[in-house]
Design an enzyme around this catalytic site. Structure first.
Site, mmCIF file in Angstrom:
data_model
loop_
_atom_site.group_PDB
_atom_site.id
_atom_site.type_symbol
_atom_site.label_atom_id
_atom_site.label_comp_id
_atom_site.label_asym_id
_atom_site.label_seq_id
_atom_site.Cartn_x
_atom_site.Cartn_y
_atom_site.Cartn_z
ATOM 1 N N CYS A 68 21.152 -40.245 -44.036
ATOM 2 C CA CYS A 68 22.158 -40.511 -43.336
ATOM 3 C C CYS A 68 23.539 -40.112 -43.466
ATOM 4 C CB CYS A 68 22.289 -42.119 -43.815
ATOM 5 S SG CYS A 68 22.408 -42.603 -45.395
ATOM 6 N N GLY A 69 23.922 -39.784 -44.873
ATOM 7 C CA GLY A 69 25.003 -38.955 -44.901
ATOM 8 C C GLY A 69 25.416 -37.683 -44.425
#
Length: 287
Positions: A68-69
């Protein structure tokens, strides 16, 4: 420019995702996406205020695994190095080579900043001490200027910020802000022809930042955010994001027991994520 289909990293590995993508309607551009939310959830927004929308268009990218990052950074990168940005594969490869991640996870805002400056043509400023107080004005100024913000938070079932002590730690990118004000300045803003009370800044006119809502005005600031599990923008109450970001303290017990390798900085999730965010600007931008 018309709306484009979202990007899906690793779509060739998933017949289900590929089929869904082929049947999907194009994702609306940022302004239209926000108007959809305002119409759908009009009861959420204070009727005593007028609203000013500052919005930068971000592509969508559906994450695969705990990335996600890096997906949020990839989306932000399209604003820093348009039109195509840097391939997600490059971000993942460099992050692994530098020891920031094992499988795409990012538990350090500082490492994310170093990765951004190395791989993207950008300036990265680590914000610590939370999103409130003096940092609030800096964040809003940054978003009004059109630059992206990366924020770690706890993700609820509907992707919105919640408070789970870091057990649901997730990343989002904000690329705009919706501001509720008592009155919109007469010069430099134009009203939406369909939604009364919704205004947009005129691109050629310098923004009047004196209209920023005060910190003691609840429900007057919403972040325009995207994250790697949805194709659409979401509008998140600023105070809700701030509170979620401030309570990231623990590593998820379910992750700790899943037998996979994760890179967590010294001091754990609290040292790596709690009360921190990343302000990204183009290389030649002034603060």
């Amino acid at each position: 420019m018309g709306a484009a289909l979202p990007h899906v990293f690793g779509v060739e590995k998933s017949c289900l995702l590929k089929e869904a993508l082929e049947k999907a309607s194009p994702v609306p551009r940022g302004r239209e996406d926000i108007k959809r939310l305002l119409k759908l959830h009009k009861d959420r927004f204070r009727s005593d205020l007028q609203w000013i929308l500052f919005c930068a268009d971000l592509p969508s990218l559906i994450q695969e695994g705990p990335q996600c990052g890096l997906v949020a950074l990839w989306m932000a990168g399209t604003l820093l190095a348009p039109p195509s940005g840097t391939p997600l594969e490059s971000l993942v490869q460099v992050a692994k080579e530098r020891g920031y991640t094992a499988q795409g996870e990012m538990f350090s805002v500082a490492d994310m900043g170093k990765l951004a400056q190395e791989v993207l043509p950008c300036q990265a400023e680590l914000l610590s001490g939370g999103l409130g107080g003096p940092n609030r004005h800096r964040v809003l100024q940054h978003l009004v200027t059109g630059h992206p913000l990366l924020i770690p938070y706890d993700e609820d079932f509907n992707h919105e910020p919640c408070q789970r002590k870091g057990h649901k730690a997730h990343w989002a990118v904000s690329a705009g802000v919706l501001l509720g004000v008592q009155s919109v300045p007469s010069h430099g803003y134009t009203e939406d022809p369909e939604l009364a009370g919704l205004f947009y800044p005129v691109p050629s006119v310098p923004c009047q930042l004196s209209c920023l809502p005060e910190e003691d005005s609840p429900g007057a600031v919403y972040l325009l955010s995207k994250q790697g599990k949805s194709w659409h923008y979401q509008l998140w109450d600023y105070d809700q994001v701030r509170e979620s970001n401030l309570q990231l303290t623990d590593f998820s017990p379910s992750r700790a027991a899943d037998g996979r390798e994760y890179v967590v900085p010294a001091g754990g999730v609290q040292a790596g994520l709690c009360g921190q965010a990343l302000l990204l600007r183009p290389q030649d931008a002034s603060h």
